[in-house]
Design a protein around this motif. Structure first.
Motif, short mmCIF file in Angstrom:
data_model
loop_
_atom_site.label_atom_id
_atom_site.label_comp_id
_atom_site.label_asym_id
_atom_site.label_seq_id
_atom_site.Cartn_x
_atom_site.Cartn_y
_atom_site.Cartn_z
N UNK A 74 51.31 18.02 -14.15
CA UNK A 74 51.42 19.30 -13.44
C UNK A 74 50.59 20.38 -14.12
N UNK A 75 50.33 20.20 -15.38
CA UNK A 75 49.38 21.07 -16.08
C UNK A 75 48.73 20.25 -17.17
N UNK A 76 47.45 20.47 -17.39
CA UNK A 76 46.73 19.67 -18.39
C UNK A 76 45.59 20.52 -18.97
N UNK A 77 45.97 21.46 -19.79
CA UNK A 77 44.99 22.39 -20.37
C UNK A 77 44.10 21.64 -21.37
N UNK A 78 42.97 22.25 -21.65
CA UNK A 78 42.07 21.69 -22.66
C UNK A 78 42.43 22.21 -24.03
N UNK A 79 42.79 23.47 -24.10
CA UNK A 79 43.04 24.09 -25.40
C UNK A 79 44.19 25.07 -25.32
N UNK A 80 44.81 25.23 -26.44
CA UNK A 80 45.97 26.10 -26.57
C UNK A 80 45.77 26.85 -27.89
N UNK A 81 45.00 27.93 -27.84
CA UNK A 81 44.74 28.69 -29.07
C UNK A 81 45.89 29.64 -29.34
N UNK A 82 45.89 30.09 -30.57
CA UNK A 82 47.01 30.91 -30.98
C UNK A 82 46.51 31.90 -32.01
N UNK A 83 46.52 33.18 -31.65
CA UNK A 83 46.08 34.21 -32.61
C UNK A 83 47.31 34.96 -33.08
N UNK A 84 47.39 35.09 -34.38
CA UNK A 84 48.62 35.60 -34.99
C UNK A 84 48.87 37.07 -34.68
N UNK A 85 50.15 37.39 -34.66
CA UNK A 85 50.67 38.66 -34.19
C UNK A 85 49.99 39.92 -34.68
N UNK A 86 49.61 40.77 -33.76
CA UNK A 86 49.12 42.10 -34.07
C UNK A 86 49.30 43.02 -32.88
N UNK A 87 49.56 42.45 -31.72
CA UNK A 87 49.79 43.23 -30.50
C UNK A 87 48.66 44.20 -30.22
N UNK A 88 47.46 43.83 -30.45
CA UNK A 88 46.34 44.70 -30.12
C UNK A 88 45.14 43.82 -29.78
N UNK A 89 45.26 43.16 -28.64
CA UNK A 89 44.22 42.25 -28.19
C UNK A 89 43.55 42.85 -26.97
N UNK A 90 42.23 42.87 -26.98
CA UNK A 90 41.48 43.46 -25.86
C UNK A 90 40.72 42.36 -25.13
N UNK A 91 41.05 42.24 -23.86
CA UNK A 91 40.39 41.21 -23.05
C UNK A 91 39.20 41.82 -22.31
N UNK A 92 38.03 41.24 -22.51
CA UNK A 92 36.85 41.64 -21.77
C UNK A 92 36.51 40.48 -20.83
N UNK A 93 36.61 40.75 -19.53
CA UNK A 93 36.39 39.69 -18.54
C UNK A 93 35.31 40.13 -17.56
N UNK A 94 34.90 39.24 -16.69
CA UNK A 94 33.90 39.58 -15.68
C UNK A 94 34.40 39.21 -14.29
N UNK A 95 34.01 40.01 -13.33
CA UNK A 95 34.36 39.69 -11.94
C UNK A 95 33.13 39.95 -11.07
N UNK A 96 33.21 39.58 -9.82
CA UNK A 96 32.06 39.83 -8.95
C UNK A 96 32.18 39.14 -7.62
N UNK A 97 31.06 38.97 -7.00
CA UNK A 97 30.98 38.35 -5.67
C UNK A 97 29.52 37.98 -5.48
N UNK A 98 29.19 37.48 -4.30
CA UNK A 98 27.80 37.14 -4.04
C UNK A 98 26.91 38.38 -4.27
N UNK A 99 25.86 38.21 -4.99
CA UNK A 99 24.89 39.27 -5.27
C UNK A 99 25.48 40.42 -6.10
N UNK A 100 26.64 40.19 -6.68
CA UNK A 100 27.26 41.25 -7.49
C UNK A 100 27.96 40.61 -8.68
#
Ligand code: GLA
Length: 730
Positions: A169-195
């Motif tokens: 039902x789930x089969x991830x490749x990796x399960x990383x774990x970064x130790x507690x600090x509660x200050x993680x910033x996610x930079x992601x990308x989004x878009x669409x055709x030609x954008x």
């Protein structure tokens, strides 16, 4: 890298605030040049992640890490499993969830053994065997470390000896774990055709943020699996701890970012389990795709350098080799061409000075001629009306003009109006009981079916057999999967999304076995498929159908976080209103091509392009193989600046572009260069100066010290919108 086994039986350590007697622990540190991922087997034989961060000088100190953090315990139900199984004591997002043949939904994984083997070149691979104590299920966790590039890959194999199929039902490749600090910033990308590749950055809150794709094929159209996590505060180009990661997979993916109640960040990445529960037969070994990541403590530029070095060495076909400049006819003709028109364009390729002519869409189909995007995909035979003498005649004309010849294909697809569809409706992904939905008027072939794989392989193989001098393929993929249903898979429909990609890779594998070096472009209606799962079969990718150079400055900037310029196909087209100089300068920051009608260029424009191609010839090694520096961002400056420095330090090139045309804007201050040698003298000169125009920069010599601490001003202004400076060591 070496494994150390440590018995800490005689030591007392702190757990959950109290002193408890220690039991036998085993530490498995996996390191790269600067970092370490440290796993630990606890007394209950559970495999946990205790550290991911800067490598310590003394490996024996890793054993003391766990005691410095508040641990999950029987009272909190929070654990730091290195591959979290569902249905036993872990209640956070699992890496693996199984329904066993008896219907039971619980899995637990215990450490059995591990081994580390060196593969040369600073690469080593650790394989850890985990077994469920109650069911005959085995998971092998693989961690591959690329010492020099500071990159790690993780994946698993899953197999079982139950009677019948188990359901993953789930089969991830990796399960990383970064130790507690509660200050993680996610930079992601989004878009669409030609954008494509629009960045967003947020501070992660507790709970789960998921980034995924359910598009089946063309899976990056809305978002890619690549991401950045900054620790403590958003990383800049030169400062901050930042992890960049992504999945080597061209299908549905799912990245979960879960901040747990102890402020740890869990990153789970793998194939998307949405409508993708995988039926696994007894003794079949399921291999999850690799998840890659690098960790930099000196900001994003360093992380990108790690990835570029790694990709050129291991993850892009011919990553250390040269690339061909080309003239493409797509925007010059669209579907409206015949042999005579193409032959003129081929001779124009020579006049322009490129290496290859690329024939795009529209050359095939007879019963259903391809004159628009609503027919013929699947019927890969020359259209006799447009090309009465076949491709062979075009290849010959190219040869006579001393250029090479390449061709466009979209072999995974089928048009409803095609002979292929008429003959093999069961080869098409569609729901029998529902109306067909089309994406760009087309449907996707069922690559889970080995017969379809053979067909797709034969399309490419036949082309090469008939035209052995064919020198390039643009492999397109313009549709998503709607109505995901396979006539082939019978009761195992939820295997389709995964088996589609496995089928695609097996076709590409066969093609590469027979044609190991021919350059191929990875295109998917623009950047719908850009990932390190596909790139080992391709020499380059097409970042976007949007070739407006102003847009491309932003798009190419963002891709460059993860992919080297060598692989970025950039074409000069008629999109946008900018000068030919601006368009060409932008396209030079990667693999340069043209998609224009050369005969429409005026004399000076043509002269400019010819000169620019010659300049490119003197700089391309630096752009393709050097270190890239994102010096001034287009997102918050009037002018963007990017430089490349050759690995031997002898050459650099600085590109500066105006991205704003408001009054009195421009490079008001100098741009500080990076990556040069302080004590060395460099000649700095402007190149790509438009014929008859005065250079905006006066040639001079400066020390590396000056160039890096004071900088130079390319004098980009609203009337001088792009400036290229060539920097040569004296
Ligand atoms: C896609 C590609 C384009 C072009 C067309 C042809 O949109 O991204 O570059 O090849 O298909 O139909």
């Amino acid at each position: 890298m070496k494994d150390i086994r440590q018995s800490l039986a005689s030591i007392l350590f702190l757990v959950g605030g109290g002193l408890l007697p220690a039991t036998a622990q085993q530490i498995i540190p996996i390191s790269t040049k600067n970092n370490a991922l440290v796993l630990q087997v606890n007394a209950d034989k559970e495999l946990n992640t205790i550290y991911l961060g800067k490598k310590l000088a003394n490996e024996s100190e890793y054993a003391a890490i766990a005691s410095q953090y508040r641990q999950g315990s029987d009272y909190t139900g929070i654990y730091n499993s290195a591959y979290t199984p569902a249905g036993s004591k872990n209640l956070l997002e699992p890496a693996i969830a199984i329904i066993h043949t008896d219907g039971n939904t619980s899995t637990d994984l215990h450490y059995v053994s591990h081994k580390t083997s060196a593969a040369g070149n600073g690469i080593s691979q650790t394989e850890i065997i985990l077994k469920d104590p109650a069911y005959p299920v085995e998971v092998h966790l693989f961690v591959k470390s690329y010492e020099a590039q500071d990159v790690i890959e993780q994946w698993t194999t899953i197999s079982h000896k139950e009677k019948g199929n188990i359901t993953l039902n789930k089969y991830a490749s990796a399960n990383l774990y970064l130790k507690g600090q509660n200050d993680f910033w996610l930079n992601q990308h989004y878009g669409d055709w030609a954008a494509e590749m629009k960045p967003e950055e947020v501070r992660l809150t507790h709970g789960i943020k998921t980034i995924d794709s359910k598009l089946g094929s063309r899976t990056n159209m809305f978002q890619p699996s690549s991401f950045m996590i900054s620790l403590h505060k958003p990383a800049t180009e030169d400062e901050g701890d930042v992890l960049m990661g992504g999945l080597e997979w061209s299908g549905n993916f799912r990245n979960d970012f879960e901040v747990d109640p102890l402020n740890n960040l869990r990153i789970l990445s793998g194939i998307n389990n949405f409508n993708g529960a995988y039926k696994l037969k007894k003794d079949e070994v399921f291999t999850t795709p690799k998840f890659w990541f690098t960790l930099s403590h000196e900001g994003k530029t360093k992380a990108s350098h790690n990835l570029h070095n790694w990709a050129r060495e291991y993850k892009i076909l011919d990553g250390k080799g040269d690339r061909l400049t080309l003239l493409n006819n797509w925007e010059a003709t669209y579907f409206d061409f015949d042999e005579a028109k193409l032959k003129t364009l081929i001779s124009d390729s020579k006049k322009l000075g490129v290496d290859l002519f690329l024939l795009d869409d529209g050359w095939f189909g007879n019963k259903h001629p391809r004159n628009a995007d609503n027919s013929s995909l699947g019927d890969w035979e020359e259209n006799k009306k447009k090309l009465p003498n076949g491709i062979a005649s075009l290849v010959k004309t190219a040869k006579d003009n001393q250029v090479k010849f390449g061709i466009w294909l979209e072999p995974e697809m089928v048009s409803p109006a095609s002979e292929l569809y008429e003959k093999h409706p069961d080869w098409v992904i569609k729901e029998k009981n529902r109306p067909e939905y089309y994406f760009r008027n087309q449907l996707v072939l069922d690559l889970s079916n080995p017969k379809v794989q053979d067909f797709v392989y034969s399309v490419v193989d036949n082309l090469f057999t008939k035209n052995p001098e064919l020198a390039y393929i643009k492999w397109d993929c313009n549709a998503v999967i709607y109505n995901a249903h396979s006539s082939y898979l019978g009761a195992n429909q939820s295997n389709l999304y995964t088996d589609y990609v496995k089928g695609l890779y097996s076709v590409l594998e066969r093609i590469r076995k027979k044609y190991p070096t021919v350059p191929m472009m990875l295109c998917s209606g623009g950047g719908g498929r850009v990932d390190y799962g596909a790139l080992p079969y391709f020499t380059e990718y097409w970042p976007s159908d949007n070739t407006d150079p102003l847009e491309r400055i932003f798009i190419q900037w963002e891709y460059s976080n993860f992919y080297p310029a060598l692989a970025s196909g950039n074409h000069v087209t008629d999109w946008g209103k900018q000068s030919i100089k601006y368009r060409t300068d932008v396209a030079m920051m990667g693999k340069l091509g043209f998609d224009i009608v050369v005969s429409h260029l005026n004399e000076n424009d043509l002269k400019f392009c010819q000169e620019a191609l010659k300049n490119y010839g003197t700089l391309n090694k630096t752009i393709w193989q050097g270190d890239q520096y994102r010096l001034q961002s287009p997102w918050d400056n009037d002018a963007a600046a990017v430089s490349y420095v050759s690995k031997d330090g002898s050459q650099s090139v600085l590109f500066t572009y105006m991205v704003n045309n408001r009054y009195n804007t421009g490079t008001l201050t100098p741009i500080k260069l990076k990556g040069l040698e302080g004590n060395t003298k460099y000649k700095v000169e402007e190149i790509n100066v438009y014929p008859g125009k005065k250079a905006s920069f006066e040639t001079a010599e400066y020390s590396g010290d000056f160039l890096m601490n004071v900088g130079v001003n390319p004098n980009a202004t609203t009337s001088n919108t792009s400036v290229v400076l060539k920097i040569t060591r004296k």
